[in-house]
Design a protein around this motif. Structure first.
Motif, PDB file in Angstrom:
ATOM      1  N   ALA A  55      13.532  -2.878   6.406  1.00  0.00           N
ATOM      2  CA  ALA A  55      12.275  -3.044   7.137  1.00  0.00           C
ATOM      3  C   ALA A  55      11.919  -4.520   7.277  1.00  0.00           C
ATOM      4  O   ALA A  55      11.517  -4.979   8.352  1.00  0.00           O
ATOM      5  N   TRP A  56      12.079  -5.260   6.189  1.00  0.00           N
ATOM      6  CA  TRP A  56      11.757  -6.693   6.223  1.00  0.00           C
ATOM      7  C   TRP A  56      12.714  -7.438   7.161  1.00  0.00           C
ATOM      8  O   TRP A  56      12.310  -8.340   7.898  1.00  0.00           O
ATOM      9  N   SER A  57      13.987  -7.039   7.148  1.00  0.00           N
ATOM     10  CA  SER A  57      14.970  -7.681   8.024  1.00  0.00           C
ATOM     11  C   SER A  57      14.616  -7.468   9.491  1.00  0.00           C
ATOM     12  O   SER A  57      14.865  -8.333  10.339  1.00  0.00           O
ATOM     13  N   ALA A  58      14.056  -6.303   9.806  1.00  0.00           N
ATOM     14  CA  ALA A  58      13.726  -5.978  11.195  1.00  0.00           C
ATOM     15  C   ALA A  58      12.363  -6.502  11.624  1.00  0.00           C
ATOM     16  O   ALA A  58      12.197  -6.978  12.757  1.00  0.00           O
ATOM     17  N   TYR A  59      11.378  -6.444  10.725  1.00  0.00           N
ATOM     18  CA  TYR A  59       9.992  -6.717  11.133  1.00  0.00           C
ATOM     19  C   TYR A  59       9.271  -7.752  10.286  1.00  0.00           C
ATOM     20  O   TYR A  59       8.062  -7.937  10.440  1.00  0.00           O
ATOM     21  N   GLY A  60       9.983  -8.403   9.390  1.00  0.00           N
ATOM     22  CA  GLY A  60       9.371  -9.456   8.600  1.00  0.00           C
ATOM     23  C   GLY A  60       8.221  -8.966   7.751  1.00  0.00           C
ATOM     24  O   GLY A  60       8.302  -7.910   7.117  1.00  0.00           O
ATOM     25  N   GLU A  61       7.134  -9.702   7.735  1.00  0.00           N
ATOM     26  CA  GLU A  61       5.983  -9.378   6.892  1.00  0.00           C
ATOM     27  C   GLU A  61       5.282  -8.083   7.313  1.00  0.00           C
ATOM     28  O   GLU A  61       4.457  -7.556   6.582  1.00  0.00           O
ATOM     29  N   SER A  62       5.623  -7.578   8.484  1.00  0.00           N
ATOM     30  CA  SER A  62       5.056  -6.296   8.946  1.00  0.00           C
ATOM     31  C   SER A  62       6.002  -5.143   8.630  1.00  0.00           C
ATOM     32  O   SER A  62       5.930  -4.077   9.253  1.00  0.00           O
ATOM     33  N   ALA A  63       6.852  -5.334   7.638  1.00  0.00           N
ATOM     34  CA  ALA A  63       7.956  -4.442   7.302  1.00  0.00           C
ATOM     35  C   ALA A  63       7.665  -2.959   7.494  1.00  0.00           C
ATOM     36  O   ALA A  63       8.262  -2.303   8.354  1.00  0.00           O
ATOM     37  N   VAL A  64       6.756  -2.411   6.691  1.00  0.00           N
ATOM     38  CA  VAL A  64       6.461  -0.971   6.758  1.00  0.00           C
ATOM     39  C   VAL A  64       4.990  -0.732   7.107  1.00  0.00           C
ATOM     40  O   VAL A  64       4.417   0.296   6.767  1.00  0.00           O
ATOM     41  N   ALA A  65       4.378  -1.680   7.794  1.00  0.00           N
ATOM     42  CA  ALA A  65       2.957  -1.553   8.134  1.00  0.00           C
ATOM     43  C   ALA A  65       2.688  -0.327   9.006  1.00  0.00           C
ATOM     44  O   ALA A  65       1.595   0.248   8.962  1.00  0.00           O
ATOM     45  N   ALA A  66       3.664   0.094   9.812  1.00  0.00           N
ATOM     46  CA  ALA A  66       3.454   1.276  10.670  1.00  0.00           C
ATOM     47  C   ALA A  66       3.191   2.520   9.832  1.00  0.00           C
ATOM     48  O   ALA A  66       2.417   3.399  10.238  1.00  0.00           O
ATOM     49  N   TRP A  67       3.839   2.628   8.681  1.00  0.00           N
ATOM     50  CA  TRP A  67       3.613   3.749   7.767  1.00  0.00           C
ATOM     51  C   TRP A  67       2.148   3.776   7.344  1.00  0.00           C
ATOM     52  O   TRP A  67       1.506   4.839   7.317  1.00  0.00           O
ATOM     53  N   ASP A  68       1.593   2.600   7.024  1.00  0.00           N
ATOM     54  CA  ASP A  68       0.187   2.523   6.618  1.00  0.00           C
ATOM     55  C   ASP A  68      -0.746   2.821   7.791  1.00  0.00           C
ATOM     56  O   ASP A  68      -1.715   3.575   7.651  1.00  0.00           O
TER      57      ASP A  68
END
Length: 439
Positions: free
Chosen positions: A330-343
């Motif tokens: 997730a971090w590799s793809a979206y950086g600091e927004s890694a899993v924010a979509a889950w939240d």
């Protein structure tokens, strides 16, 4: 007595959501029983006068709330819609003038997420059993269903029909149902009323599939619905829309208690203040911050390659390894927004249950969901990236690998793929939709 079938069915659907409890018999159900009894009594007591020439049967088209299908039925019914989830809706047609007690309820949904059922149906017959249960259980009405002849409807791969005598409190009426399927969807129509009304309805009854161009324009509400579409499909319904349709009526009491219990047990939310605090935490920190910090503790953000980091993750042990690899991807793809979509997706979940629990109004729940949607558009550039971040977040939280075909994470990924592949599904709404208040 109005809207009795569709609201009772909606109540039955809502009780299948996570943390559900047993439903209690309330005033609305009593009214439903009374209304059904009156319809049945009318069927037994009213004698149709013979006429030298029968008038032509007037019909009317009724379009589902999600714009995916229409029903041609007798003219003059009051339509009630319950948008149970992003890719499925329920429609009630109630008591046209001159047809006392006659009602119809219809449902359409993709096979992967039938309202009120978290599992995929095995056959059209299983779907028929399920829909009849939703529509009639709780009304006090009993129907001895028998197979009936049915011509295959245009655009459908298969059609079956059932009919029978509807009994309640010693009175009798008529029931007729038709069930259809396409390659990816199910549709149903159930009629309850007098023999004469059922007979005329069958003369004009048809279901028509509508293409994307025929669907209602998709705006902000459709975008918000898409953000919670995966969980709604898993549960079988959208709690915020189902509860709104009930409007404090049939089944609302048990649903409120269930919503309170779920929020308390799963989220430690016991008040409106705690509801909003949790929603704000999900939008500002949530599990996304935990995932990134956890990854940094193991040097994941400094790893030379995924293969190199996988060795470190393996040493962390079962569970941690899966979470670390999900966080890394997730971090590799979206950086600091890694899993924010889950939240962000779960803002809609807790606000929906908060509305059902009485901690906020429908408008307040939708307002907060709109905030989360705006933030999602800021962080991601498409439904593909949003959904992938969501899946990484689920895998991180569940401590499972998306690469394990037997894991819940992989099953959820399969559901995302199914929903994303639907031409008129939840993710067909434009990611760049201007998000404005529509309620």
């Amino acid at each position: 007595m109005r809207k009795r079938l569709v609201l009772l069915a909606a109540a039955a659907v809502s009780m299948t959501l996570s943390g559900c409890g047993g439903a209690k018999k309330g005033d609305a159900q009593t009214k439903a029983e009374t209304g059904a009894a009156q319809a049945a009594e009318a069927g037994s007591a009213v004698k149709e006068e013979k006429k030298e020439s029968e008038p032509s049967v007037e019909s009317q088209e009724y379009i589902s709330a999600d714009g995916s299908y229409s029903i041609t039925m007798l003219k003059g019914f009051e339509q009630t819609d319950v948008p149970l989830q992003a890719n499925g809706s329920m429609m009630g047609l109630d008591s046209a003038a001159g047809r006392p007690g006659f009602s119809a309820v219809s449902m359409g949904s993709v096979k992967s997420s039938v309202p009120g059922n978290p599992e995929r149906m095995e056959s059209l017959e299983d779907y028929a059993d399920h829909v009849a249960h939703l529509a009639l259980d709780g009304t006090g009405m009993q129907v001895d269903w028998q197979e009936a002849e049915a011509e295959n409807a245009p655009g459908m791969t298969r059609t079956i029909a059932r009919e029978g005598i509807a009994r309640m409190n010693g009175a009798k009426g008529r029931a007729y149902a038709v069930y259809m399927e396409t390659e990816d969807s199910y549709f149903a129509v159930i009629l309850i009323g007098r023999d004469a009304d059922i007979g005329e309805a069958k003369q004009v009854l048809s279901v028509t599939l509508l293409d994307s161009a025929s669907s209602q324009e998709k705006g902000s509400k459709a975008f918000l619905s898409a953000m919670t579409a995966v969980l709604d499909a898993t549960n079988g319904a959208s709690v915020v829309e189902t509860y709104r349709a009930l409007g404090g009526g049939a089944g609302a009491g048990p649903i409120t208690e269930k919503a309170k219990a779920l929020l308390s047990e799963s989220w430690e939310i016991n008040s409106a203040e705690e509801l909003y605090e949790t929603a704000d935490w999900l939008m500002s920190e949530g599990h996304n911050r935990d995932a990134v910090e956890f990854l940094k503790q193991y040097g994941g953000t400094d790893a030379a390659s995924r293969e190199e980091f996988a060795v470190k993750a393996q040493e962390a042990g079962a569970g941690k390894r899966e979470s670390l690899m999900a966080a890394y991807d997730a971090w590799s793809a979206y950086g600091e927004s890694a899993v924010a979509a889950w939240d962000l997706s779960r803002v809609g979940t807790i606000m929906g249950f908060g509305y059902a629990a009485g901690y906020c109004t429908y408008e307040e729940a939708m307002d907060k969901m709109l905030e989360a949607a705006v933030k999602a558009q800021e962080l991601y550039d498409s439904w593909d990236s949003f959904n992938q971040s969501y899946l990484y977040g689920y895998a991180y939280w569940a401590e499972e690998s998306l690469e394990d075909p037997d894991s819940r994470a992989a099953q959820r990924a399969g559901l995302v793929e199914t929903l994303a592949g639907q031409a008129n599904g939840p993710f067909s709404v434009d990611w760049g939709t201007e998000l404005v208040k529509e309620w």
